[in-house]
Design a protein around this motif. Sequence first.
Motif, PDB file in Angstrom:
ATOM      1  N   VAL A 132       1.274 -14.784  -6.074  1.00 47.43           N
ATOM      2  CA  VAL A 132       0.679 -13.910  -4.854  1.00 47.43           C
ATOM      3  C   VAL A 132       0.776 -14.913  -3.642  1.00 47.43           C
ATOM      4  CG1 VAL A 132      -0.976 -12.425  -3.949  1.00 47.43           C
ATOM      5  CG2 VAL A 132      -0.567 -12.449  -6.081  1.00 47.43           C
ATOM      6  N   LYS A 133       1.566 -14.323  -2.590  1.00 49.45           N
ATOM      7  CA  LYS A 133       1.730 -15.370  -1.259  1.00 49.45           C
ATOM      8  C   LYS A 133       0.303 -15.033  -0.436  1.00 49.45           C
ATOM      9  CE  LYS A 133       4.724 -16.227   2.583  1.00 49.45           C
ATOM     10  NZ  LYS A 133       5.925 -15.813   3.098  1.00 49.45           N
ATOM     11  N   ASN A 134      -0.093 -13.735  -0.516  1.00 52.17           N
ATOM     12  CA  ASN A 134      -1.081 -13.505   0.593  1.00 52.17           C
ATOM     13  C   ASN A 134      -1.701 -11.961   0.109  1.00 52.17           C
ATOM     14  OD1 ASN A 134      -2.990 -13.798   2.689  1.00 52.17           O
ATOM     15  ND2 ASN A 134      -1.120 -13.762   4.175  1.00 52.17           N
ATOM     16  N   VAL A 135      -2.965 -11.823   0.531  1.00 55.82           N
ATOM     17  CA  VAL A 135      -3.636 -10.778   0.111  1.00 55.82           C
ATOM     18  C   VAL A 135      -4.386 -10.448   1.365  1.00 55.82           C
ATOM     19  CG1 VAL A 135      -5.874  -9.919  -0.931  1.00 55.82           C
ATOM     20  CG2 VAL A 135      -4.658 -11.490  -2.034  1.00 55.82           C
ATOM     21  N   PHE A 136      -4.321  -8.850   1.579  1.00 64.15           N
ATOM     22  CA  PHE A 136      -4.844  -8.563   2.860  1.00 64.15           C
ATOM     23  C   PHE A 136      -5.222  -6.988   2.915  1.00 64.15           C
ATOM     24  CE2 PHE A 136      -0.217  -7.802   2.571  1.00 64.15           C
ATOM     25  CZ  PHE A 136      -0.081  -6.390   3.297  1.00 64.15           C
ATOM     26  N   LEU A 137      -6.060  -6.859   3.636  1.00 65.16           N
ATOM     27  CA  LEU A 137      -6.612  -5.209   3.826  1.00 65.16           C
ATOM     28  C   LEU A 137      -5.992  -4.246   4.888  1.00 65.16           C
ATOM     29  CD1 LEU A 137     -10.444  -6.052   3.249  1.00 65.16           C
ATOM     30  CD2 LEU A 137      -8.844  -4.819   1.743  1.00 65.16           C
ATOM     31  N   VAL A 138      -5.843  -3.208   4.636  1.00 63.43           N
ATOM     32  CA  VAL A 138      -5.354  -2.395   5.840  1.00 63.43           C
ATOM     33  C   VAL A 138      -6.106  -0.802   5.552  1.00 63.43           C
ATOM     34  CG1 VAL A 138      -3.220  -0.731   6.350  1.00 63.43           C
ATOM     35  CG2 VAL A 138      -2.786  -2.998   5.395  1.00 63.43           C
ATOM     36  N   PRO A 139      -6.818  -0.329   6.736  1.00 63.81           N
ATOM     37  CA  PRO A 139      -7.459   0.743   6.653  1.00 63.81           C
ATOM     38  C   PRO A 139      -6.557   1.995   6.220  1.00 63.81           C
ATOM     39  CG  PRO A 139      -7.671  -0.430   8.778  1.00 63.81           C
ATOM     40  CD  PRO A 139      -6.506  -1.036   8.046  1.00 63.81           C
ATOM     41  N   LEU A 140      -7.264   2.635   5.358  1.00 66.80           N
ATOM     42  CA  LEU A 140      -6.647   3.756   4.811  1.00 66.80           C
ATOM     43  C   LEU A 140      -6.072   4.581   5.872  1.00 66.80           C
ATOM     44  CD1 LEU A 140      -5.868   5.257   1.956  1.00 66.80           C
ATOM     45  CD2 LEU A 140      -7.836   6.306   2.049  1.00 66.80           C
ATOM     46  N   GLU A 141      -6.854   4.701   6.963  1.00 63.76           N
ATOM     47  CA  GLU A 141      -6.349   5.828   8.017  1.00 63.76           C
ATOM     48  C   GLU A 141      -5.153   5.486   8.524  1.00 63.76           C
ATOM     49  OE1 GLU A 141      -9.405   3.932  11.406  1.00 63.76           O
ATOM     50  OE2 GLU A 141      -9.998   5.828   9.970  1.00 63.76           O
ATOM     51  N   TYR A 142      -4.580   4.246   8.557  1.00 65.10           N
ATOM     52  CA  TYR A 142      -3.667   3.429   9.077  1.00 65.10           C
ATOM     53  C   TYR A 142      -2.246   4.114   8.583  1.00 65.10           C
ATOM     54  CZ  TYR A 142      -0.602   0.104  11.567  1.00 65.10           C
ATOM     55  OH  TYR A 142       0.246  -0.330  12.225  1.00 65.10           O
ATOM     56  N   PHE A 143      -2.386   4.661   7.478  1.00 61.85           N
ATOM     57  CA  PHE A 143      -1.142   5.155   6.935  1.00 61.85           C
ATOM     58  C   PHE A 143      -1.023   6.681   7.245  1.00 61.85           C
ATOM     59  CE2 PHE A 143      -2.068   1.650   4.224  1.00 61.85           C
ATOM     60  CZ  PHE A 143      -0.985   1.007   4.142  1.00 61.85           C
ATOM     61  N   LEU A 144      -1.870   7.232   8.091  1.00 62.53           N
ATOM     62  CA  LEU A 144      -1.782   8.530   8.715  1.00 62.53           C
ATOM     63  C   LEU A 144      -1.463   8.392  10.357  1.00 62.53           C
ATOM     64  CD1 LEU A 144      -4.547  10.604   6.906  1.00 62.53           C
ATOM     65  CD2 LEU A 144      -1.916  10.366   6.233  1.00 62.53           C
ATOM     66  N   TYR A 173      20.403  12.623  -4.146  1.00 64.77           N
ATOM     67  CA  TYR A 173      19.094  12.236  -3.738  1.00 64.77           C
ATOM     68  C   TYR A 173      19.160  12.037  -2.153  1.00 64.77           C
ATOM     69  CZ  TYR A 173      15.108   9.084  -2.869  1.00 64.77           C
ATOM     70  OH  TYR A 173      13.830   8.623  -2.430  1.00 64.77           O
ATOM     71  N   CYS A 174      18.082  12.653  -1.906  1.00 65.11           N
ATOM     72  CA  CYS A 174      17.694  12.507  -0.097  1.00 65.11           C
ATOM     73  C   CYS A 174      16.112  12.093  -0.144  1.00 65.11           C
ATOM     74  CB  CYS A 174      18.189  13.916   0.199  1.00 65.11           C
ATOM     75  SG  CYS A 174      17.804  14.057   2.290  1.00 65.11           S
ATOM     76  N   GLY A 175      15.904  11.439   0.767  1.00 63.61           N
ATOM     77  CA  GLY A 175      14.570  10.913   0.876  1.00 63.61           C
ATOM     78  C   GLY A 175      14.202  10.248   2.106  1.00 63.61           C
ATOM     79  N   ILE A 176      12.945  10.027   2.202  1.00 68.66           N
ATOM     80  CA  ILE A 176      12.571   9.118   3.293  1.00 68.66           C
ATOM     81  C   ILE A 176      11.860   7.849   2.991  1.00 68.66           C
ATOM     82  CG2 ILE A 176      10.883   9.152   5.318  1.00 68.66           C
ATOM     83  CD1 ILE A 176      10.909  12.079   5.360  1.00 68.66           C
ATOM     84  N   VAL A 177      12.482   6.849   3.483  1.00 70.37           N
ATOM     85  CA  VAL A 177      11.815   5.404   3.431  1.00 70.37           C
ATOM     86  C   VAL A 177      10.855   5.285   4.533  1.00 70.37           C
ATOM     87  CG1 VAL A 177      12.381   3.115   3.022  1.00 70.37           C
ATOM     88  CG2 VAL A 177      13.789   4.617   2.173  1.00 70.37           C
ATOM     89  N   HIS A 178       9.600   5.036   4.383  1.00 65.66           N
ATOM     90  CA  HIS A 178       8.407   4.834   5.245  1.00 65.66           C
ATOM     91  C   HIS A 178       8.492   3.154   5.210  1.00 65.66           C
ATOM     92  CE1 HIS A 178       7.294   9.110   5.018  1.00 65.66           C
ATOM     93  NE2 HIS A 178       7.498   8.653   3.610  1.00 65.66           N
ATOM     94  N   CYS A 179       8.237   2.923   6.558  1.00 67.94           N
ATOM     95  CA  CYS A 179       7.880   1.297   6.779  1.00 67.94           C
ATOM     96  C   CYS A 179       6.733   1.367   7.798  1.00 67.94           C
ATOM     97  CB  CYS A 179       9.087   0.894   7.247  1.00 67.94           C
ATOM     98  SG  CYS A 179       8.818  -1.122   7.624  1.00 67.94           S
ATOM     99  N   PHE A 180       5.489   0.580   7.400  1.00 70.65           N
ATOM    100  CA  PHE A 180       4.287   0.453   8.192  1.00 70.65           C
ATOM    101  C   PHE A 180       4.256  -0.840   8.449  1.00 70.65           C
ATOM    102  CE2 PHE A 180       3.515   4.197   5.285  1.00 70.65           C
ATOM    103  CZ  PHE A 180       3.163   5.081   6.374  1.00 70.65           C
TER     104      PHE A 180
END
Length: 185
Positions: free
Chosen positions: A88-100, A115-122
């Motif tokens: 594991v290179k790094n560990v970090f936290l992201v607020p759950l609300e950030y994904f909305l 197949y047809c889909g969306i690739v999300h990138c945050f």
Amino acid sequence: MSLPSRPQETVRNSLIDDAKARLKKHDAGSKYSYLSSSKCSILLPLLVKEEKLYLLFTLRSDKGDTLVTPVVGLIDHNFQATPNPDEVKNVFLVPLEYFLHPRFYHQSHVTQPGYCGIVHCFKYTNPEDGVTYCIRGMTAKCALLVALIILGEKPTFEMEFNLSDLIASSEETFLKHYKHATSKL
């Protein structure tokens, strides 16, 4: 006789209890255990910090061609990660609300035969060290689903999940991805 809880502990317990209840309503259990032996899980550790829900992430490599089961684990707010630096290179936290309601987000539409889909990138910049992390692919899709279930809000971007029927739409989305990944055509 028990001692009264502190306000911060009460808020923390309330957030965790509400998250557990919402997740339980969407638990698929062993419904898809009969599918291929090529399966894996993505653990999404959830914790409360500063009276908000956060997901804990690690930088790792993704596997393909497998049925992925998102598993939410609730961890203590005092948890201190001690990862093996070889894995594991790094560990970090992201607020759950950030994904909305992300500050930096983009998506791409993937269209392939069958197949047809969306690739999300945050893209999330950690305020503690200023490092920007990219959360994408299956991990992003699973984090988005957890945020939708627990927070129950509509995101600020287009998505493949139906808020009116999260169970059916998430099953359809993950099975469509699985079937495409395992197809030999």
